[in-house]
Scaffold this motif. Structure first.
Motif, PDB file in Angstrom:
ATOM      1  N   ALA A 275       0.807  -1.221   0.000  1.00  0.00           N
ATOM      2  CA  ALA A 275       0.000   0.000   0.000  1.00  0.00           C
ATOM      3  C   ALA A 275       0.836   1.265   0.000  1.00  0.00           C
ATOM      4  O   ALA A 275       0.342   2.333  -0.358  1.00  0.00           O
ATOM      5  CB  ALA A 275      -0.937   0.010   1.205  1.00  0.00           C
ATOM      6  N   ALA A 276       2.118   1.202   0.398  1.00  0.00           N
ATOM      7  CA  ALA A 276       2.952   2.396   0.441  1.00  0.00           C
ATOM      8  C   ALA A 276       3.825   2.559  -0.796  1.00  0.00           C
ATOM      9  O   ALA A 276       4.616   3.499  -0.874  1.00  0.00           O
ATOM     10  CB  ALA A 276       3.837   2.381   1.695  1.00  0.00           C
ATOM     11  N   VAL A 277       3.687   1.684  -1.781  1.00  0.00           N
ATOM     12  CA  VAL A 277       4.419   1.833  -3.042  1.00  0.00           C
ATOM     13  C   VAL A 277       3.874   3.055  -3.774  1.00  0.00           C
ATOM     14  O   VAL A 277       2.656   3.186  -3.950  1.00  0.00           O
ATOM     15  CB  VAL A 277       4.270   0.574  -3.913  1.00  0.00           C
ATOM     16  N   ASN A 278       4.761   3.955  -4.200  1.00  0.00           N
ATOM     17  CA  ASN A 278       4.249   5.172  -4.831  1.00  0.00           C
ATOM     18  C   ASN A 278       3.674   4.884  -6.213  1.00  0.00           C
ATOM     19  O   ASN A 278       3.933   3.837  -6.821  1.00  0.00           O
ATOM     20  CB  ASN A 278       5.293   6.297  -4.839  1.00  0.00           C
ATOM     21  N   LEU A 279       2.882   5.807  -6.701  1.00  0.00           N
ATOM     22  CA  LEU A 279       2.137   5.589  -7.940  1.00  0.00           C
ATOM     23  C   LEU A 279       3.047   5.368  -9.138  1.00  0.00           C
ATOM     24  O   LEU A 279       2.752   4.528  -9.994  1.00  0.00           O
ATOM     25  CB  LEU A 279       1.203   6.775  -8.187  1.00  0.00           C
ATOM     26  N   ASN A 280       4.137   6.104  -9.230  1.00  0.00           N
ATOM     27  CA  ASN A 280       5.042   5.904 -10.357  1.00  0.00           C
ATOM     28  C   ASN A 280       5.629   4.503 -10.353  1.00  0.00           C
ATOM     29  O   ASN A 280       5.710   3.847 -11.401  1.00  0.00           O
ATOM     30  CB  ASN A 280       6.164   6.949 -10.327  1.00  0.00           C
ATOM     31  N   GLN A 281       6.059   4.030  -9.193  1.00  0.00           N
ATOM     32  CA  GLN A 281       6.617   2.688  -9.116  1.00  0.00           C
ATOM     33  C   GLN A 281       5.563   1.632  -9.425  1.00  0.00           C
ATOM     34  O   GLN A 281       5.827   0.664 -10.143  1.00  0.00           O
ATOM     35  CB  GLN A 281       7.211   2.462  -7.722  1.00  0.00           C
ATOM     36  N   ALA A 282       4.359   1.815  -8.879  1.00  0.00           N
ATOM     37  CA  ALA A 282       3.300   0.836  -9.094  1.00  0.00           C
ATOM     38  C   ALA A 282       2.893   0.777 -10.562  1.00  0.00           C
ATOM     39  O   ALA A 282       2.815  -0.307 -11.153  1.00  0.00           O
ATOM     40  CB  ALA A 282       2.093   1.174  -8.215  1.00  0.00           C
ATOM     41  N   TYR A 283       2.631   1.943 -11.172  1.00  0.00           N
ATOM     42  CA  TYR A 283       2.224   1.949 -12.577  1.00  0.00           C
ATOM     43  C   TYR A 283       3.336   1.421 -13.480  1.00  0.00           C
ATOM     44  O   TYR A 283       3.084   0.717 -14.461  1.00  0.00           O
ATOM     45  CB  TYR A 283       1.824   3.361 -13.009  1.00  0.00           C
ATOM     46  N   SER A 284       4.580   1.752 -13.173  1.00  0.00           N
ATOM     47  CA  SER A 284       5.699   1.256 -13.968  1.00  0.00           C
ATOM     48  C   SER A 284       5.729  -0.270 -13.967  1.00  0.00           C
ATOM     49  O   SER A 284       5.910  -0.914 -15.008  1.00  0.00           O
ATOM     50  CB  SER A 284       7.013   1.816 -13.425  1.00  0.00           C
TER      51      SER A 284
END
Length: 514
Positions: A275-284
């Motif tokens: 849940a704490a993974v940032n959006l850029n990392q998650a979407y990438s």
């Protein structure tokens, strides 16, 4: 025992013991340190005038990212390194840049290309470009024009215009290189890391508390002890509660340092995202599986600084009916994992949302993970966003479609929309209409009409009810154009038609004639 807020800035440790946990990083910079290069324009993470770069250790390696100082709470800087526009130029040698020059190449390029006029927004642009400079220093190649535009998506300029700023972004890589001494910053940050004790560090000031749990066990214990505390990750929503709604949050639990919530892994045919993974990392990471179908949504989600700070788990837990992640997550069959000291629950994401701003979540629970099924054969998937601006705007309508088609027959259908109801919501009636049907134009028209039984959208400042319904139907039509068995159009083709002719009927007539 209360600990001070400690972070690395301008060659030394900042130790803070007398500041409210509700104080923003921008307020501390301007009012306490009198470092006024970072400007306040909007105080909500939109204009980018306050952009700074933050460094933190991830798996022992320094990671740098641009964020909006106006909505970052000061205690969230604990254990990190901060860089502002004051750090560039002559002061570089004090903060990791090996140079004695008067201007950093980013600043020199802005001057050479006449990329500043009134200058109010310029420090924010400089810091976004410095972040880009550092990333491509590691890659060893200059960025493309699209990469430059993406890096600047969170910066607004009212007078110079963007062309000379983009010129400066290209020019800065032609000037003599300035190396960033990462090892020096990493060394400083290692000195700030927690000692590994069993108790979560915390900061107290005037009956207000801020907790930094380091692992999931600590986070769940704190949640059980403080069920009314605000859970904080990226602060891209909560920051506005303070700057715009003038709320005082007396107890905050920061999830941005919980080790288990910062991980992503494949497990049992699912991609499990902390849940704490940032959006850029998650979407990438997700785009490695779903590719171009999700890439535009990634690039259009808010701005680079917001995606660097905000988290996928926070977007899901917030549950906004116009959030851009939930429709496509629901269409792909994502699940959400909730944890507490009592145990773990897991449910389909669409079941998590009960009503407007109401979720199936107990006071002692946290959203710990989002689980996304990995791609399977025979599934067609697309997601689309409609907003008044291409970059950094909230959706009027967000649509996601996933169909499983075997031998021309639809055997599974998942359709979800944001902006069409009080929660992100599946089009259950339309899905039933499509099951067992051929994916052809006749059944497309029936499905478009049936959307009116699934949704009764409201009118608001972003769009009228009529507009929302019509565009929802048009997006389903676009999905068919891109996935029909005979002569499917690429997304590029559809975009070309859409931008060439705003009239929907003319657009579809042209597209179907290709």
């Amino acid at each position: 025992m209360s600990e001070p807020i400690v972070f690395y800035y301008r060659g030394e440790q900042q130790r803070i013991t007398q500041a409210s946990p509700n104080r923003t990083l921008l307020q501390y910079l301007r009012e306490d340190l009198h470092c006024t290069g970072s400007k306040e324009g909007c105080a909500e993470g939109d204009c980018g005038a306050c952009t700074v770069v933050v460094g933190e250790l991830e798996n022992g390696q320094l990671q740098m990212k641009s964020v909006n100082a106006c909505i970052q709470l000061l205690p969230s800087m604990h254990g990190k390194a901060l860089f502002t526009v004051e750090d560039l130029g002559p002061a570089c040698k004090n903060t990791g840049c090996a140079t004695d020059c008067d201007l950093h190449p980013v600043q020199a390029a802005m001057v050479n290309c006449h990329a500043s006029q009134c200058g109010f927004c310029t420090p924010g642009f400089v810091m976004s470009l410095w972040d880009l400079y550092l990333r491509h220093e590691q890659l060893g190649a200059p960025p493309s024009r699209q990469e430059i535009a993406t890096a600047l998506s969170g910066n607004l300029c009212r007078c110079t215009g963007y062309r000379p700023i983009i010129d400066a972004a290209q020019e800065m890589f032609k000037l003599p290189r300035v190396a960033f001494e990462r090892a020096l910053v990493e060394q400083q940050l290692r000195q700030l890391q927690p000692d590994g004790s069993h108790a979560a560090p915390h900061y107290d000031y005037a009956a207000q508390s801020f907790f930094w749990p380091q692992n999931l066990s600590q986070a769940l214990q704190l949640r059980a002890q403080h069920p009314q505390a605000t859970l904080l990750a990226g602060g891209t929503d909560i920051g506005l509660w303070i700057t715009k709604q003038m709320r005082q949050l007396n107890s905050l639990i920061y999830l941005g340092q919980v080790e288990e919530l910062l991980q992503m892994r494949e497990h049992n045919g699912m991609l499990e995202i902390g849940a704490a993974v940032n959006l850029n990392q998650a979407y990438s990471k997700i785009c490695q599986y779903y590719g171009q179908a999700l890439y535009e949504m990634w690039q259009r989600f808010a701005s680079m600084p917001v995606r660097n700070a905000g988290t996928l788990g926070g977007n899901v837990a917030n549950g906004s009916p116009i959030g851009d992640s939930m429709p496509w997550l629901i269409a792909l069959g994502a699940q959400v994992k909730l944890q507490s000291v009592r145990g773990t629950r897991q449910m389909p994401l669409e079941d998590f949302y009960l009503a407007y701003q109401k979720k199936d979540m107990q006071l002692d629970e946290i959203v710990s993970h989002v689980l996304l099924p990995l791609p399977k054969p025979h599934w067609l998937f697309r997601t689309y966003k409609l907003a008044k601006r291409f970059d950094q705007d909230i959706s009027a309508v967000c649509a996601a479609f996933a169909l499983e088609i075997v031998d021309g027959i639809i055997i599974n259908a998942r359709i979800a929309f944001g902006g069409m109801a009080a929660t992100p919501k599946r089009a259950s009636h339309t899905e039933q209409i499509l099951l067992g049907a051929h994916w052809d134009e006749l059944n497309l028209d029936i499905a478009k009409a049936s959307l009116m039984q699934d949704y009764q959208p409201l009118s608001d400042m972003r769009a009228s009810s009529k507009y929302r319904m019509k565009t929802a139907q048009n997006l389903l039509h676009r999905f068919w154009l891109e996935t029909r068995a005979d002569q499917p159009l690429s997304a590029t083709d559809v975009n070309a038609f859409a931008y060439a002719d705003a009239d929907a009927d003319t657009f579809f007539a042209k597209a179907e004639g290709v």
